[in-house]
Enzyme design. Structure first.
Site, mmCIF file in Angstrom:
data_model
loop_
_atom_site.group_PDB
_atom_site.id
_atom_site.type_symbol
_atom_site.label_atom_id
_atom_site.label_comp_id
_atom_site.label_asym_id
_atom_site.label_seq_id
_atom_site.Cartn_x
_atom_site.Cartn_y
_atom_site.Cartn_z
ATOM 1 N N ARG A 49 -34.396 27.915 -3.880
ATOM 2 C CA ARG A 49 -33.615 26.836 -4.786
ATOM 3 C C ARG A 49 -34.520 27.387 -6.218
ATOM 4 N NH1 ARG A 49 -34.758 22.246 -5.232
ATOM 5 N NH2 ARG A 49 -34.675 21.752 -3.070
ATOM 6 N N TYR A 101 -11.784 24.491 -21.910
ATOM 7 C CA TYR A 101 -11.237 24.857 -20.532
ATOM 8 C C TYR A 101 -11.061 23.583 -19.893
ATOM 9 C CZ TYR A 101 -11.534 26.569 -15.706
ATOM 10 O OH TYR A 101 -11.181 26.637 -14.319
ATOM 11 N N ASP A 173 -19.242 28.612 -24.764
ATOM 12 C CA ASP A 173 -18.413 29.338 -23.561
ATOM 13 C C ASP A 173 -18.008 30.569 -24.035
ATOM 14 O OD1 ASP A 173 -16.741 30.168 -21.496
ATOM 15 O OD2 ASP A 173 -16.229 28.311 -20.952
ATOM 16 N N LYS A 198 -15.005 35.790 -14.014
ATOM 17 C CA LYS A 198 -14.064 36.222 -14.830
ATOM 18 C C LYS A 198 -14.382 37.737 -15.203
ATOM 19 C CE LYS A 198 -12.273 32.119 -14.293
ATOM 20 N NZ LYS A 198 -12.310 31.070 -15.271
HETATM 21 C C1 LIG Z 1 -12.536 29.887 -15.382
HETATM 22 C C2 LIG Z 1 -13.535 29.334 -16.548
HETATM 23 C C3 LIG Z 1 -14.378 28.109 -16.499
HETATM 24 C C4 LIG Z 1 -15.026 27.621 -15.152
HETATM 25 O O1 LIG Z 1 -15.574 28.745 -14.490
HETATM 26 P P1 LIG Z 1 -15.284 28.548 -12.715
HETATM 27 O O2 LIG Z 1 -16.124 29.803 -12.251
HETATM 28 O O3 LIG Z 1 -13.858 28.742 -12.380
HETATM 29 O O4 LIG Z 1 -16.001 27.336 -12.258
HETATM 30 C C5 LIG Z 1 -15.142 27.692 -17.633
HETATM 31 N N1 LIG Z 1 -14.674 28.261 -18.561
HETATM 32 C C6 LIG Z 1 -13.671 29.218 -18.869
HETATM 33 C C7 LIG Z 1 -13.353 29.686 -20.317
HETATM 34 C C8 LIG Z 1 -13.139 29.795 -17.859
HETATM 35 O O5 LIG Z 1 -12.160 30.655 -17.984
#
Ligand SMILES: *Cc1c(COP(=O)(O)O)cnc(C)c1O
Length: 389
Positions: A49, A101, A173, A198
């Site tokens: 961890r 998001y 983000d 993504k």
């Molecule tokens: C999908 C997404 C998240 C969340 O990510 P997870 O891997 O689904 O927890 C956060 N920000 C954006 C812009 C996203 O598209």
């Protein structure tokens, strides 16, 4: 020498060679505990961890790609985002982009609020509003650009300047852009976040999150929080993500080029009321995007006239999968009104431009001419059947 390499080359060669054996793929270290050779002095790893060689290879890679000091891998994008929010304390205030998001919105409004953290959602594209919303206890300004699903563009440097003048940290983000198209740390951002689920992983088969820090104090505090909260990424998924990253450049290049062609095609059709893509010169954020990023990315949205038209269109389009998520090798068509923004009250949703006619397309790496033919088929069906309501 290493720093002068292009990101395209770094993606292939940085941290992908096992120093111990020369293996060209990083070994997956399943061990959770590590034997200590010396009674008095412990080695680099003790418990997974706190640190694991496979995870560390991934963390070094993302730190290098983003131009930061430290990288941190988490079990999902939300785990990365939530752990970073633990940098805040009771009584602190955070300014957040109103198009953030949905999961981030939920974390802030329903979880952080219970711990006495204050928040304001604001139009991050209006620097006057940003300036006038900063309070004495504002500690973090949280950006997401381009925004989802209307691809609005925030002037990153403009916000960073206001944050620095007021002693606030900035989080960004960077999921939609990846470090190949946008490098927030070079624009002064303190913490860069990713849903690596993504584009970074890219194949709709890994759930993962990453954070990159530049500021030394923030790096140390986040390292402490990653270990304390414990939402680290498992080693198999670290390896899959390292593997996915190697093709990031070709995937982003191919799908961004296709997205521009598709955006232009959609723009030329009468059935489409609006196209939202920062690569189109009529897009409101086009100039800022050209200045601060290396490309518009592979996600676009477009508006048909009604839910009924959307329904017919989706039935008559066959290549993209119809699903939530984005950033994969396969094109993904989503319907925000009933998917990502389903829980938002209709009035609030429509105020944000997320009407019943809006569709989002994350362009994959299929043959672009075939994709356009497929979309054309869906639009022609609407045209021939004149189904406006
Ligand atoms: C999908 C997404 C998240 C969340 O990510 P997870 O891997 O689904 O927890 C956060 N920000 C954006 C812009 C996203 O598209």
């Amino acid at each position: 020498m290493k720093n002068r390499r292009s990101l395209q080359t770094s993606l292939i060669h940085s941290n992908s060679l096992d120093q111990a054996t020369g293996a060209v793929s990083i070994p997956i270290h399943h061990a959770t505990t590590f034997h200590q050779q010396d009674f008095d002095q412990y080695g680099d790893y003790d418990y997974s961890r706190s640190g694991n060689p496979t995870r560390e290879a991934l963390e070094k890679t993302i730190a290098e790609l983003e131009g930061g000091d430290r990288g941190f891998a988490f079990s999902s994008g939300m785990a990365a985002i939530s752990t970073c929010f633990l940098l805040l304390s009771r009584g602190d205030h955070v300014l957040v982009s109103e198009e953030v998001y949905g999961g981030t919105y939920r974390m802030i409004t329903e979880v952080l609020s219970r711990f006495g953290i204050e928040y304001s959602f604001i139009d991050m594209n209006n620097l006057h509003e940003v300036a006038s919303s900063i309070r004495e206890n504002t500690k973090v300004i949280y950006m997401e650009t381009p925004s989802n699903p209307l691809l609005k563009i925030t002037d990153i440097e403009g916000v960073v300047k206001l944050a620095k003048a007021n002693g606030c940290l900035t989080f960004l983000d960077n999921t939609f852009m990846t470090p190949l198209l946008q490098r927030p740390i070079s624009l002064g951002v303190d913490v860069v976040l990713h849903s690596a689920t993504k584009f970074l992983a890219g194949h709709s088969d890994v759930l993962a999150g990453l954070a990159v820090t530049k500021n030394k104090e923030v790096s140390e505090r986040l390292s402490f929080l990653q270990n304390s909260f414990g939402a680290v990424l498992g080693v198999q998924d670290c390896w899959l993500l390292l593997r996915g990253l190697k093709t990031l450049h070709v995937r982003i290049k191919e799908s961004s080029e296709a997205a521009l062609k598709i955006a232009r095609f959609l723009d030329s059709r009468d059935e489409v009321e609006d196209v939202y893509y920062p690569g189109l010169s009529h897009h409101a954020g086009y100039e800022i995007q050209v200045r601060q990023a290396l490309g518009p990315g592979a996600v676009l949205s477009f508006r048909l006239r009604s839910e009924n038209e959307v329904r017919q269109f989706v039935k008559n389009v066959h290549i993209p999968v119809f699903a939530v998520s984005l950033g994969a090798v396969e094109s993904i068509l989503s319907y925000p009104a009933k998917m990502s923004h389903a829980s938002m009250p209709r009035a609030e949703r429509e105020r944000r431009g997320i009407t019943d006619g809006l569709l989002r397309l994350s362009v994959g790496i299929e043959n672009v001419d075939e994709l356009i033919t497929d979309l054309k088929h869906g639009l022609n069906f609407i045209k021939e059947n004149v189904i406006t309501t």
